[in-house]
Design a protein around this motif. Structure first.
Motif, mmCIF file in Angstrom:
data_model
loop_
_atom_site.group_PDB
_atom_site.id
_atom_site.type_symbol
_atom_site.label_atom_id
_atom_site.label_comp_id
_atom_site.label_asym_id
_atom_site.label_seq_id
_atom_site.Cartn_x
_atom_site.Cartn_y
_atom_site.Cartn_z
ATOM 1 N N ASN A 32 0.834 -1.211 0.000
ATOM 2 C CA ASN A 32 0.000 0.000 0.000
ATOM 3 C C ASN A 32 0.861 1.250 0.000
ATOM 4 O OD1 ASN A 32 -2.329 -1.495 -0.012
ATOM 5 N ND2 ASN A 32 -2.681 -1.333 2.183
ATOM 6 N N ALA A 33 1.929 1.244 0.767
ATOM 7 C CA ALA A 33 2.808 2.409 0.824
ATOM 8 C C ALA A 33 3.466 2.650 -0.525
ATOM 9 C CB ALA A 33 3.873 2.215 1.907
ATOM 10 N N ARG A 34 3.893 1.579 -1.190
ATOM 11 C CA ARG A 34 4.536 1.733 -2.508
ATOM 12 C C ARG A 34 3.545 2.257 -3.542
ATOM 13 N NH1 ARG A 34 8.099 -3.701 -2.156
ATOM 14 N NH2 ARG A 34 9.789 -2.813 -0.945
ATOM 15 N N ALA A 35 2.306 1.814 -3.478
ATOM 16 C CA ALA A 35 1.297 2.309 -4.418
ATOM 17 C C ALA A 35 1.061 3.804 -4.196
ATOM 18 C CB ALA A 35 -0.007 1.542 -4.248
ATOM 19 N N GLN A 36 0.965 4.220 -2.932
ATOM 20 C CA GLN A 36 0.784 5.642 -2.635
ATOM 21 C C GLN A 36 2.012 6.437 -3.076
ATOM 22 O OE1 GLN A 36 0.100 5.657 1.574
ATOM 23 N NE2 GLN A 36 -2.067 5.167 1.379
ATOM 24 N N GLN A 37 3.188 5.867 -2.867
ATOM 25 C CA GLN A 37 4.424 6.532 -3.241
ATOM 26 C C GLN A 37 4.496 6.704 -4.759
ATOM 27 O OE1 GLN A 37 7.776 4.530 -1.568
ATOM 28 N NE2 GLN A 37 9.240 5.544 -2.898
ATOM 29 N N ALA A 38 4.113 5.687 -5.513
ATOM 30 C CA ALA A 38 4.144 5.779 -6.977
ATOM 31 C C ALA A 38 3.200 6.871 -7.468
ATOM 32 C CB ALA A 38 3.775 4.436 -7.591
ATOM 33 N N ASP A 39 2.005 6.938 -6.869
ATOM 34 C CA ASP A 39 1.059 7.993 -7.246
ATOM 35 C C ASP A 39 1.626 9.375 -6.929
ATOM 36 O OD1 ASP A 39 -0.754 6.102 -8.082
ATOM 37 O OD2 ASP A 39 -1.980 6.202 -6.260
ATOM 38 N N ALA A 40 2.258 9.493 -5.755
ATOM 39 C CA ALA A 40 2.770 10.785 -5.320
ATOM 40 C C ALA A 40 4.008 11.205 -6.093
ATOM 41 C CB ALA A 40 3.080 10.736 -3.827
ATOM 42 N N GLN A 41 4.737 10.251 -6.706
ATOM 43 C CA GLN A 41 5.955 10.608 -7.419
ATOM 44 C C GLN A 41 5.705 11.004 -8.870
ATOM 45 O OE1 GLN A 41 8.823 7.486 -6.781
ATOM 46 N NE2 GLN A 41 9.460 8.367 -4.847
ATOM 47 N N ALA A 42 4.471 10.997 -9.302
ATOM 48 C CA ALA A 42 4.179 11.524 -10.644
ATOM 49 C C ALA A 42 4.573 12.993 -10.628
ATOM 50 C CB ALA A 42 2.698 11.357 -10.951
ATOM 51 N N PRO A 43 5.049 13.512 -11.740
ATOM 52 C CA PRO A 43 5.457 14.920 -11.769
ATOM 53 C C PRO A 43 4.337 15.821 -11.241
ATOM 54 C CG PRO A 43 6.030 13.837 -13.835
ATOM 55 C CD PRO A 43 5.203 12.869 -13.037
ATOM 56 N N ILE A 44 4.750 16.868 -10.562
ATOM 57 C CA ILE A 44 3.790 17.763 -9.912
ATOM 58 C C ILE A 44 2.791 18.338 -10.920
ATOM 59 C CG2 ILE A 44 5.205 19.849 -10.037
ATOM 60 C CD1 ILE A 44 4.176 20.397 -7.120
ATOM 61 N N GLN A 45 3.230 18.566 -12.135
ATOM 62 C CA GLN A 45 2.335 19.130 -13.140
ATOM 63 C C GLN A 45 1.228 18.143 -13.521
ATOM 64 O OE1 GLN A 45 5.615 18.675 -13.384
ATOM 65 N NE2 GLN A 45 6.273 18.150 -15.456
ATOM 66 N N GLN A 46 1.421 16.837 -13.236
ATOM 67 C CA GLN A 46 0.381 15.843 -13.497
ATOM 68 C C GLN A 46 -0.533 15.664 -12.289
ATOM 69 O OE1 GLN A 46 2.254 12.208 -14.752
ATOM 70 N NE2 GLN A 46 3.072 13.112 -16.613
ATOM 71 N N GLN A 47 -0.070 16.067 -11.121
ATOM 72 C CA GLN A 47 -0.870 15.941 -9.904
ATOM 73 C C GLN A 47 -1.777 17.136 -9.663
ATOM 74 O OE1 GLN A 47 1.239 14.488 -6.391
ATOM 75 N NE2 GLN A 47 3.021 14.129 -7.696
ATOM 76 N N MET A 48 -1.468 18.252 -10.298
ATOM 77 C CA MET A 48 -2.240 19.486 -10.114
ATOM 78 C C MET A 48 -3.001 19.792 -11.403
ATOM 79 S SD MET A 48 0.775 21.813 -8.382
ATOM 80 C CE MET A 48 -0.197 23.030 -7.521
ATOM 81 N N SER A 49 -4.108 20.483 -11.240
ATOM 82 C CA SER A 49 -4.805 20.959 -12.435
ATOM 83 C C SER A 49 -3.971 22.104 -13.020
ATOM 84 C CB SER A 49 -6.205 21.453 -12.072
ATOM 85 O OG SER A 49 -6.120 22.656 -11.319
ATOM 86 N N ALA A 50 -4.250 22.458 -14.257
ATOM 87 C CA ALA A 50 -3.522 23.557 -14.906
ATOM 88 C C ALA A 50 -3.707 24.848 -14.122
ATOM 89 C CB ALA A 50 -3.996 23.720 -16.350
#
Length: 176
Positions: free
Chosen positions: A25-43
């Motif tokens: 579970n921690a690795r799955a959360q970590q993978a999601d969180a390590q996506a580039p910040i521009q992909q985690q935020m709306s424009a």
């Protein structure tokens, strides 16, 4: 196979899988969180934070820093969660399995103590139910809701209960 043995096997299996599930579970959360910040935020969020003003190198450095920070925090959280879950399983199931702890189980009986007798059940305020399995007797004792201490023996999975105010113990086994 007796219900006790099935429960023992189930608890042992759950304890064995606990670190795997927590780390996965921690690795799955970590993978999601390590996506580039521009992909985690709306424009709009990206622009409102002023991140659109960064050049490609600055943005890459920000993403590397966030990745390291999130990895460290996720690992620490996973370790703490695994330790807390393991302790809860051990605490909830003391008496069914010996986890190596020498800490006694303490509590208060939820009903009147009327002495020791083989086959008697003693319910504690923590929800545990213990049954006397030896021939120890304590005739004439009457105590409403006494404090009890249940200690493991030095060898095996044997437990002994003492009742506050009485200098005698009885061999007990946890049934609930």
């Amino acid at each position: 196979m007796p219900a006790f043995h099935l429960r023992t096997l189930a608890l042992a299996g759950a304890l064995a899988l606990l670190p795997v599930v927590t780390v996965t579970n921690a690795r799955a959360q970590q993978a999601d969180a390590q996506a580039p910040i521009q992909q985690q935020m709306s424009a709009d969020e990206f622009k409102a934070a002023g991140l659109d003003k960064l050049d490609a190198g600055e943005l890459a450095e920000l993403n590397r820093w966030l990745g390291r920070k999130i990895t460290a925090e996720t690992t620490a959280a996973a370790t703490a969660a695994a330790a807390a879950a393991k302790k809860k399983v051990e605490d909830d199931n003391r008496g069914f399995l010996n986890f190596g702890s020498t800490e006694p189980v303490t509590g208060r009986m939820t009903s009147e103590f009327r002495g020791f007798g083989k086959g008697r059940r003693y319910t504690l305020d923590n929800g545990q139910v213990w049954e006397q399995v030896d021939d120890a007797t304590l005739v004439g004792a009457r105590d409403p809701n006494p404090n009890v201490t249940i200690k493991p023996s030095l060898v095996g999975n044997t437990w002994y209960m003492t009742v506050e105010g009485y200098n005698k113990h009885a061999k007990v086994t946890r049934v609930e």
